[in-house]
Design an enzyme around this catalytic site. Sequence first.
Site, PDB file in Angstrom:
ATOM      1  N   HIS A  67       0.817  -1.308  -0.178  1.00 23.91           N
ATOM      2  CA  HIS A  67      -0.175  -0.062   0.077  1.00 23.91           C
ATOM      3  C   HIS A  67       0.953   1.236  -0.148  1.00 23.91           C
ATOM      4  O   HIS A  67       0.499   2.244  -0.557  1.00 23.91           O
ATOM      5  CB  HIS A  67      -1.140  -0.109   1.122  1.00 23.91           C
ATOM      6  CG  HIS A  67      -1.977  -0.952   0.846  1.00 23.91           C
ATOM      7  ND1 HIS A  67      -2.323  -2.029   2.124  1.00 23.91           N
ATOM      8  CD2 HIS A  67      -2.722  -1.273  -0.297  1.00 23.91           C
ATOM      9  CE1 HIS A  67      -3.537  -2.649   1.609  1.00 23.91           C
ATOM     10  NE2 HIS A  67      -3.480  -2.180   0.419  1.00 23.91           N
ATOM     11  N   ASP A 142     -17.945  -0.815 -11.707  1.00 22.23           N
ATOM     12  CA  ASP A 142     -16.864  -1.187 -12.890  1.00 22.23           C
ATOM     13  C   ASP A 142     -15.931  -0.026 -12.937  1.00 22.23           C
ATOM     14  O   ASP A 142     -16.229   0.883 -13.587  1.00 22.23           O
ATOM     15  CB  ASP A 142     -17.359  -1.715 -13.782  1.00 22.23           C
ATOM     16  CG  ASP A 142     -16.363  -2.329 -14.850  1.00 22.23           C
ATOM     17  OD1 ASP A 142     -15.215  -2.222 -14.464  1.00 22.23           O
ATOM     18  OD2 ASP A 142     -16.713  -2.680 -15.758  1.00 22.23           O
ATOM     19  N   GLY A 143     -14.484  -0.307 -12.604  1.00 22.83           N
ATOM     20  CA  GLY A 143     -13.714   1.105 -12.871  1.00 22.83           C
ATOM     21  C   GLY A 143     -13.471   1.224 -14.236  1.00 22.83           C
ATOM     22  O   GLY A 143     -12.997   2.591 -14.566  1.00 22.83           O
ATOM     23  N   ASP A 161      -5.322  -0.455  -8.065  1.00 19.64           N
ATOM     24  CA  ASP A 161      -5.007  -1.307  -7.264  1.00 19.64           C
ATOM     25  C   ASP A 161      -5.930  -2.546  -7.384  1.00 19.64           C
ATOM     26  O   ASP A 161      -6.874  -2.584  -6.707  1.00 19.64           O
ATOM     27  CB  ASP A 161      -5.225  -0.786  -5.983  1.00 19.64           C
ATOM     28  CG  ASP A 161      -4.982  -1.503  -4.500  1.00 19.64           C
ATOM     29  OD1 ASP A 161      -4.474  -2.834  -4.740  1.00 19.64           O
ATOM     30  OD2 ASP A 161      -5.121  -1.277  -3.389  1.00 19.64           O
ATOM     31  N   THR A 163      -6.891  -6.492  -8.768  1.00 22.92           N
ATOM     32  CA  THR A 163      -6.481  -8.183  -8.555  1.00 22.92           C
ATOM     33  C   THR A 163      -5.686  -8.322  -9.985  1.00 22.92           C
ATOM     34  O   THR A 163      -5.566  -7.491 -10.705  1.00 22.92           O
ATOM     35  CB  THR A 163      -7.735  -8.930  -8.661  1.00 22.92           C
ATOM     36  OG1 THR A 163      -8.677  -8.253  -9.502  1.00 22.92           O
ATOM     37  CG2 THR A 163      -8.502  -9.157  -7.174  1.00 22.92           C
ATOM     38  N   PRO A 168     -12.923  -9.631 -13.946  1.00 22.31           N
ATOM     39  CA  PRO A 168     -13.023  -8.220 -13.965  1.00 22.31           C
ATOM     40  C   PRO A 168     -11.987  -7.213 -14.349  1.00 22.31           C
ATOM     41  O   PRO A 168     -12.032  -6.014 -14.698  1.00 22.31           O
ATOM     42  CB  PRO A 168     -14.005  -7.975 -12.910  1.00 22.31           C
ATOM     43  CG  PRO A 168     -13.900  -9.055 -11.913  1.00 22.31           C
ATOM     44  CD  PRO A 168     -13.240 -10.168 -12.658  1.00 22.31           C
TER      45      PRO A 168
HETATM   46  N1  SAM Z   1      -3.215  -5.964  -3.343  1.00 20.60           N
HETATM   47  C1  SAM Z   1      -4.088  -6.911  -4.187  1.00 20.60           C
HETATM   48  C2  SAM Z   1      -3.285  -7.628  -5.259  1.00 20.60           C
HETATM   49  O1  SAM Z   1      -2.447  -7.092  -5.709  1.00 20.60           O
HETATM   50  O2  SAM Z   1      -3.800  -8.977  -5.238  1.00 20.60           O
HETATM   51  C3  SAM Z   1      -5.403  -6.379  -4.979  1.00 20.60           C
HETATM   52  C4  SAM Z   1      -6.006  -5.592  -3.653  1.00 20.60           C
HETATM   53  S1  SAM Z   1      -7.705  -5.085  -4.049  1.00 20.60           S
HETATM   54  C5  SAM Z   1      -8.635  -6.321  -2.839  1.00 20.60           C
HETATM   55  C6  SAM Z   1      -8.029  -5.616  -5.673  1.00 20.60           C
HETATM   56  C7  SAM Z   1      -9.691  -5.270  -5.939  1.00 20.60           C
HETATM   57  O3  SAM Z   1      -9.832  -4.954  -7.174  1.00 20.60           O
HETATM   58  C8  SAM Z   1     -10.647  -6.240  -5.541  1.00 20.60           C
HETATM   59  O4  SAM Z   1     -11.053  -5.992  -4.511  1.00 20.60           O
HETATM   60  C9  SAM Z   1     -11.606  -6.398  -6.914  1.00 20.60           C
HETATM   61  O5  SAM Z   1     -12.909  -6.328  -6.548  1.00 20.60           O
HETATM   62  C10 SAM Z   1     -11.068  -4.944  -7.399  1.00 20.60           C
HETATM   63  N2  SAM Z   1     -11.547  -5.066  -8.914  1.00 20.60           N
HETATM   64  C11 SAM Z   1     -11.173  -5.903  -9.839  1.00 20.60           C
HETATM   65  N3  SAM Z   1     -11.712  -5.587 -11.045  1.00 20.60           N
HETATM   66  C12 SAM Z   1     -12.240  -4.319 -10.782  1.00 20.60           C
HETATM   67  C13 SAM Z   1     -13.034  -3.752 -11.836  1.00 20.60           C
HETATM   68  N4  SAM Z   1     -13.109  -3.797 -13.111  1.00 20.60           N
HETATM   69  N5  SAM Z   1     -13.252  -2.218 -11.287  1.00 20.60           N
HETATM   70  C14 SAM Z   1     -13.125  -1.811  -9.965  1.00 20.60           C
HETATM   71  N6  SAM Z   1     -12.458  -2.741  -9.008  1.00 20.60           N
HETATM   72  C15 SAM Z   1     -12.059  -3.948  -9.566  1.00 20.60           C
END
Ligand code: SAM
Length: 293
Positions: A67, A142-143, A161, A163, A168
């Site tokens: 972070h 959705d970002g 930040d 996944t 998604p």
């Molecule tokens: N630090 C982590 C890693 O690198 O593995 C990531 C942390 S954070 C929990 C990642 C977040 O991205 C998840 O909560 C997921 O739901 C979100 N995410 C995935 N695709 C997304 C999208 N299209 N729009 C917004 N958020 C999204």
Amino acid sequence: MTALNDGWFTEVFQDQGTAFSLQVTKKLHEEQTPFQKLEIYQTETFGNLMVLDGCVMLTTRDNFLYHEMMTHPALFTHRDPKKVVIVGGGDCGTLKEVLKHPGVEEAWQVEIDERVTRMSEKYFPELCEANNDPRANFFFGDGIRWMRDIEPNSVDIIIIDSTDPVGPAEGLFALDFYRDAMLALREGGIIVQQSESPLLHTDTIIKGIHEDMRKAGFEHVQTLPFPQPVYPTGWWSCTMASKENPIKYFREDDANNRPFVTRYYNAGIHHGALAMPQFMVDALEDEVRPEEG
Ligand code: SAM
């Protein structure tokens, strides 16, 4: 692939022939959200553990590395960041670091899965300490769409930040998304993307990010490696890019005199992270301009 054996949580990286395990004392939560399987465990030595679709996301003990590195290098490189958008980041750890900067007037967390944030509030309350800050704003959706619809020239820093680039999150590692981000950024704007493992992904994902960011118009692109014990290989990275200003110049005096506490980030760490290992320089040769190499 994951396994729970004799009190151990194990994430298996089949294609790498490796695995990572944590001794767990209790399963605290499990649910299938509309987007992913969300699990939380209590571990013996790493505090609480969040797992999404079988992949380790974060632990209480070591999340500060990720972070802080997703946040402070970018915020101390931009000349005067006022509006910051975090795409993903549902655990709120990046938001907390962003709001440590007194100059930030507005921060948005755009997370597709509200359940991640709700469970983080319950099991990682220390990451959610800044959620009631009047500068904090939340959008659950959705970002990728959000970035398409945002007002042009309205943001100083975008932090992705997310996944891994599957499901998604796949479209968050894509040229069209970077083009939308470019339009959203004001002059001097910076984008930061979590960019996976230097050891595993330099020739694939990281190279692709560099190529696509440049195609989208980001003139200066730089990958900053940092340790992250609970991710595959224990070594992770973020890739930072800007339209106008070389990434290697940062506000070092401000970083040294930061009016808040960090546990990993300082000006020396920032300098060190800007020095890319030779194998990355070689692999990204075409992408790394001499001024940044
Ligand atoms: N630090 C982590 C890693 O690198 O593995 C990531 C942390 S954070 C929990 C990642 C977040 O991205 C998840 O909560 C997921 O739901 C979100 N995410 C995935 N695709 C997304 C999208 N299209 N729009 C917004 N958020 C999204």
